[in-house]
Design a protein around this motif. Structure first.
Motif, PDB file in Angstrom:
ATOM      1  N   VAL B 175       0.848  -1.192   0.000  1.00  0.00           N
ATOM      2  CA  VAL B 175       0.000   0.000   0.000  1.00  0.00           C
ATOM      3  C   VAL B 175       0.880   1.238   0.000  1.00  0.00           C
ATOM      4  O   VAL B 175       1.902   1.290   0.663  1.00  0.00           O
ATOM      5  N   THR B 176       0.489   2.208  -0.772  1.00  0.00           N
ATOM      6  CA  THR B 176       1.178   3.493  -0.724  1.00  0.00           C
ATOM      7  C   THR B 176       0.127   4.572  -0.992  1.00  0.00           C
ATOM      8  O   THR B 176      -1.050   4.276  -1.080  1.00  0.00           O
ATOM      9  N   ASN B 177       0.548   5.809  -1.087  1.00  0.00           N
ATOM     10  CA  ASN B 177      -0.375   6.860  -1.514  1.00  0.00           C
ATOM     11  C   ASN B 177       0.397   7.952  -2.234  1.00  0.00           C
ATOM     12  O   ASN B 177       1.626   7.911  -2.302  1.00  0.00           O
ATOM     13  N   GLU B 178      -0.314   8.926  -2.774  1.00  0.00           N
ATOM     14  CA  GLU B 178       0.347   9.941  -3.595  1.00  0.00           C
ATOM     15  C   GLU B 178       1.361  10.761  -2.819  1.00  0.00           C
ATOM     16  O   GLU B 178       2.403  11.136  -3.332  1.00  0.00           O
ATOM     17  N   PHE B 179       1.024  11.035  -1.553  1.00  0.00           N
ATOM     18  CA  PHE B 179       1.952  11.804  -0.723  1.00  0.00           C
ATOM     19  C   PHE B 179       3.282  11.078  -0.590  1.00  0.00           C
ATOM     20  O   PHE B 179       4.353  11.664  -0.742  1.00  0.00           O
ATOM     21  N   GLN B 180       3.183   9.748  -0.365  1.00  0.00           N
ATOM     22  CA  GLN B 180       4.404   8.955  -0.227  1.00  0.00           C
ATOM     23  C   GLN B 180       5.163   8.890  -1.556  1.00  0.00           C
ATOM     24  O   GLN B 180       6.391   8.947  -1.570  1.00  0.00           O
ATOM     25  N   ILE B 181       4.421   8.796  -2.650  1.00  0.00           N
ATOM     26  CA  ILE B 181       5.059   8.775  -3.967  1.00  0.00           C
ATOM     27  C   ILE B 181       5.851  10.061  -4.170  1.00  0.00           C
ATOM     28  O   ILE B 181       7.010  10.051  -4.593  1.00  0.00           O
ATOM     29  N   TRP B 182       5.222  11.183  -3.833  1.00  0.00           N
ATOM     30  CA  TRP B 182       5.882  12.485  -3.991  1.00  0.00           C
ATOM     31  C   TRP B 182       7.134  12.583  -3.128  1.00  0.00           C
ATOM     32  O   TRP B 182       8.193  12.972  -3.597  1.00  0.00           O
TER      33      TRP B 182
END
Lengths: 248, 244
Positions: B175-182
């Motif tokens: 699991v990840t999210n956009e904030f982590q991607i950024w």
């Protein structure tokens, strides 16, 4: 605006003498404009740069964390649970001095949750450890620590006394700034002294300011061992119990 | 009867000296000023006794609005004499968007349609906070419309989403999210090693939040940082004395 005064001082004029010209330039509009520009720059600039505070959170792997917690002696460990009183709209309540109404619940050692007489309330702990108490951020009053600072100060007395000695030397210019910083760091991390281990927890409604103020207290009281942790059920139960006891 | 003659006095005041002073002041302000960075939401930071200054270069700032919306801004190397152009704020932003969008496409399978033109435009933007899927649309707008978008906290597509993105890491679900991607893109793939090391040491990540924001909101952001092993960071504070 700009005028050339040719009257040349009044009085009699000598014949053949060169006319003296006094030139007056009216600087008022110029000053006006400058003032406007100054105002603009004053309003748009940040003279004071904001500061930063370093934080290190424990890594998500909890094992090391709990070990450290259990290793700490009862007299050393102190857990602070922060919360902020909020009004119906969710804005923090403000007290008479203009500060947020932040409450710190704290207990020393491990939480004590026994209820032997089955009255639904937690009993007095036999050694005084593990009982929830509440305090406030009060800062100093006439140079004397108040509120939670007093408690933390007493916990870290040994280190603070040693650092104060060094501070005195530094004030008298006997040691340099760097020497003082190095000494202070050494004392803060000196394991031969009784130093507290502080665990900071915050309820969901605690304000960001209360968390920062708590971290600040660590700096002020020269506490090197502290960490931010999440609330658990025991903590919530302790608070509920505290509120129930104090309602009477 | 003798008439009393009233001498006419000139009311002109010499403004030259005044002008000199104002010009001096003006020069002072012009030379010392750094303009306030434009931010989508105004926050009042809590005060602390810490005296460490905010770095002016190589820092990724995370701005958390009271509603819990997250905005990012990135600064690269300020002194470019010894470094490549790609180490600058513009270069770093471009690389970060390229990487973040690539990763997002990989993980979700949705196209972000970000073009080279978009990258150029993005390089000039201070704070940003829109979903990656809408980044292309956002960059097509003119400046005032962009500010409106970022400032309107009631919009759903405002702020960097922290919605779970499920994907397969090898064979294991992750699991990840956009904030982590950024944040990962900025730390690892922005092409500026000073920024990478500053972020690893913690001084390169600055979290800014309002003093009244509740801990639950901020905890969400801190938790995300913890998840991607950014355990060390700084928080922005204002100055106060120990007696307060």
């Amino acid at each position: 605006m700009a005028q050339i005064d040719t009257s040349g001082g009044g009085g009699k004029k000598k014949k053949g003498a060169q006319k003296k010209m006094a030139i007056h330039v009216d600087f008022t509009p110029m000053v006006d404009m400058n003032m406007l520009l100054i105002t603009f720059f004053m309003l748009c600039t940040t003279m004071i740069k904001s500061q930063t505070l370093n934080i290190s959170l424990p890594s998500n792997e909890k094992i090391e964390n709990e070990e450290q917690q259990s290793k700490a002696k009862n007299s050393e460990a102190i857990t602070m649970i922060l919360t902020t009183e909020r009004d119906k709209d969710g804005n923090p309540k403000i007290d008479e001095t203009g500060h947020q109404k932040n409450i710190i619940y704290y207990y020393e050692g491990k939480p004590f949750v026994e209820d032997a007489n089955k009255d639904g309330l937690i009993d007095e702990s036999p050694d005084g450890y593990g009982i929830l108490r509440s305090e406030k951020f009060l800062g100093n009053d006439n140079g004397v620590e108040q509120g939670i600072r007093k408690i933390l100060h007493n916990k870290n007395k040994e280190a603070l006394e040693k650092i104060d000695e060094q501070k005195k030397l530094w004030r008298e210019k006997k040691i340099t700034d760097e020497e003082f910083q190095a000494k202070a760091r050494e004392i803060r991390n000196d394991s031969t002294l009784t130093r507290p281990v502080v665990i900071i927890k915050a309820t969901p409604e605690a304000s960001w300011e209360s968390v920062i103020t708590a971290l600040d207290e660590m700096q002020i009281n020269q506490i090197s061992r502290y960490q931010i942790d999440n609330m658990n059920q025991v903590d919530s139960a302790l608070i509920t119990d505290y509120i129930a006891k104090n309602r009477k | 009867m003798g008439k009393v003659k009233i001498k006419k006095k000139s009311t002109l005041i010499d403004m030259t000296a005044m002008s000199d002073v104002t010009v001096l002041l003006l020069t002072f302000f012009m030379l010392t000023s750094t303009f306030l960075a434009k931010e989508p939401v105004t926050v009042i930071t809590p005060s602390s006794v810490s005296e460490i200054k905010v770095p002016v270069s190589n820092v990724a700032s995370v701005l958390v609005s009271p509603e819990g919306k997250v905005f990012l801004s990135v600064l690269g190397e300020a002194d470019l004499d010894t470094y490549d152009e790609s180490w600058s704020s513009e270069g770093v932003r471009k690389a970060a968007l390229r990487e973040a969008s690539k990763r997002y496409e990989e993980l979700t399978g949705t196209k972000t349609n970000i073009t080279e033109m978009d990258l150029e435009k993005f390089a000039k933007i201070g704070s940003f906070g829109v979903p990656l899927a809408k980044m292309h649309e956002f960059l097509q707008l003119d400046q005032s419309k962009q500010d409106e978008w970022l400032g309107d906290t009631s919009r759903k597509d405002n702020g960097i989403p922290m919605v779970d993105i499920n994907y397969m890491e090898g064979d294991a679900p992750a699991v990840t999210n956009e904030f982590q991607i950024w944040m990962r893109a900025i730390r690892d793939k922005a092409g500026n090693e000073n920024l990478t090391s500053a972020m690893k040491k913690g001084e390169g990540i600055a979290v800014k939040a309002d003093r009244n924001t509740n801990y639950e909101t901020i905890h969400g952001v801190l938790d995300n940082l913890q998840t991607i092993k950014m355990n060390r960071f700084t928080v922005m504070t204002a100055l106060k004395t120990e007696n307060d």
